[in-house]
Design an enzyme around this catalytic site. Structure first.
Site, PDB file in Angstrom:
ATOM      1  N   ARG A 231     -34.430  34.653   9.844  1.00  0.00           N
ATOM      2  CA  ARG A 231     -34.391  33.187   9.782  1.00  0.00           C
ATOM      3  C   ARG A 231     -35.048  32.637   8.515  1.00  0.00           C
ATOM      4  NH1 ARG A 231     -30.655  33.315  13.095  1.00  0.00           N
ATOM      5  NH2 ARG A 231     -30.809  32.479  15.203  1.00  0.00           N
ATOM      6  N   SER A 235     -28.979  34.082   4.427  1.00  0.00           N
ATOM      7  CA  SER A 235     -27.523  33.961   4.537  1.00  0.00           C
ATOM      8  C   SER A 235     -27.041  32.625   3.979  1.00  0.00           C
ATOM      9  CB  SER A 235     -27.084  34.110   5.997  1.00  0.00           C
ATOM     10  OG  SER A 235     -27.287  35.432   6.462  1.00  0.00           O
ATOM     11  N   HIS A 270     -22.462  30.836  11.782  1.00  0.00           N
ATOM     12  CA  HIS A 270     -22.105  31.283  10.432  1.00  0.00           C
ATOM     13  C   HIS A 270     -20.703  30.808  10.054  1.00  0.00           C
ATOM     14  CE1 HIS A 270     -25.100  34.459   9.030  1.00  0.00           C
ATOM     15  NE2 HIS A 270     -25.649  33.928  10.099  1.00  0.00           N
ATOM     16  N   ARG A 271     -19.762  30.958  10.967  1.00  0.00           N
ATOM     17  CA  ARG A 271     -18.378  30.579  10.665  1.00  0.00           C
ATOM     18  C   ARG A 271     -18.238  29.078  10.433  1.00  0.00           C
ATOM     19  NH1 ARG A 271     -15.387  34.489  15.102  1.00  0.00           N
ATOM     20  NH2 ARG A 271     -15.285  36.358  13.778  1.00  0.00           N
TER      21      ARG A 271
END
Length: 399
Positions: A231, A235, A270-271
């Site tokens: 976290r 990303s 994420h998507r």
């Protein structure tokens, strides 16, 4: 064609009036920006903003020679006073082209948000494209090749830059200048770092540029490794680095994990934040992807790739590890790093940095920690850029 940026900030400027945020507090000196306005060859003014005449004077120019004033977006708030002797500002209908007496041609480019973009061709044949804040081209079909310079809201609408790249309007020699800069990104080094990853740059208010001069175009790194803890924002940082590029292939190494609702929630999040033009593939077979030509790769993440590799080698078992599992795993890691060294694709990879925490209680846990450290070091050795993300802040380790 000569371009002077009278301002490079968002419509409210930077710092925003009465805004107490950290970015506004640090927007001092050359990081302070007036609302964006461009003076082309002293004869064409794109966007009229308060104080434009004084801004031109500070940059060593005068608005006395301006023959056309064009607005790119609706100007909220009180009407801007038009300096004496300056033509009244106008908006050009989408698709319409103007031929100015000065030898410039201006074509209005439709946007996907309120506003108009302007493609300007100078008497010398050089071409620039100016886009309004918060907007990207709509239905762009460029057949004239790449622009020498593009000025756009790179931070607010990186997908606009991706669209331009997709049709060849932005090429390797296009000088991409970020304008309409707001307080979304801390000014100074952090802003420069993020823009450089997108192949763009920012310049101070009052800067004069020669359109078609390419010396300052930043090189986008081919290989980047983004490290961080759980976290940490690693990303998000990796995805942000490729938002301005089209047709990115997102390589998910974690699989679907049927029945794991918490994992499914992570995958969905994420998507949702990825651009719609990106494609996704779920695989741990990374070497063929690295060896093929194609669009940029975003690999998320190497730590899950290692888990799969250790499963394949049965490296969790002490006897298997001693009997050949270690050699098999090291060979696979060497194959991966060699493919990274040879690749011609743009690659951004994500991995966990796990060596700074509690020592795992089990031998297999310690083995995984050690092997991930070796994998990260080997992968990083082949990358031009290496970042460590801590509390959402990227610390540059290399590049």
């Amino acid at each position: 064609m000569e371009l002077t940026l009278l301002g490079t900030g968002a419509p409210e400027g930077l710092p925003r009036p009465d805004c107490p945020c950290a970015a506004c507090a640090s927007a001092l000196g050359e990081n302070a920006r007036a609302a964006t306005a461009l003076l082309v060859d002293g004869t064409l003014l794109l966007d009229l903003t308060p104080g434009a005449a004084f801004a031109a004077a500070r940059a060593g120019h005068s608005l006395g020679g301006v023959r056309q004033v064009l607005l790119s977006h609706p100007h909220d708030g009180p009407a801007v006073e038009v300096p004496a002797g300056l033509p009244g500002p106008a908006r050009v209908p989408d698709g319409r082209e103007l031929a100015l007496l000065t030898g410039h041609r201006v074509r209005a480019v439709p946007m996907d948000a309120p506003g108009t973009g302007y493609a300007v061709t100078g008497p010398d044949g050089q071409r620039l494209l100016y886009l309004p804040p918060g907007a990207a081209p709509a239905g762009l079909d460029e057949s004239g090749g790449s622009y020498a310079m593009v000025l756009a809201d790179v931070v607010g609408r990186p997908d606009g830059l991706a669209k331009l790249r997709a049709v060849g309007a932005v090429g390797p020699t296009t000088d991409v200048i970020a304008v309409h800069l707001d307080h979304d990104v801390p000014p100074g080094p952090e802003l420069r770092r993020r823009l450089a990853a997108a192949g763009a740059r920012a310049v101070p208010d009052g800067t004069t540029l020669d359109v078609g001069v390419y010396e300052d175009v930043p090189d986008v790194p081919r290989r980047t490794l983004v490290l961080g803890g759980a976290r940490s924002g690693k990303s998000v940082e990796a995805e942000r680095r490729l938002e301005a590029f089209p047709d990115v292939l997102y390589v998910a190494t974690g699989g679907s994990r049927n029945g794991d609702t918490e994992w499914a929630s992570r995958v969905h999040a994420h998507r949702e934040r990825r651009p719609g033009s990106w494609r996704t593939t779920e695989t741990c077979d990374l070497v063929p992807l690295l060896e093929d030509d194609g669009p940029p790769l975003l690999i998320d993440c190497l730590s899950l790739w290692l888990t799969d590799a250790m499963d394949t080698a049965n490296a969790w078992d002490d006897a298997e590890w001693a009997g050949g599992g270690e050699r098999a795993l090291r060979a696979r890691v060497e194959e991966l790093t060699a493919a990274v060294r040879r690749t011609r694709r743009t690659v951004v990879a994500v991995s966990n940095e796990v060596g700074s925490g509690i020592v795992p209680a089990t031998a297999s846990g310690r083995r995984y920690r050690d092997e991930l450290g070796r994998l990260n070091a080997g992968f990083a050795a082949e990358c031009e850029h290496v970042l460590l993300v801590v509390a959402g802040q990227a610390v540059v380790l290399r590049g």
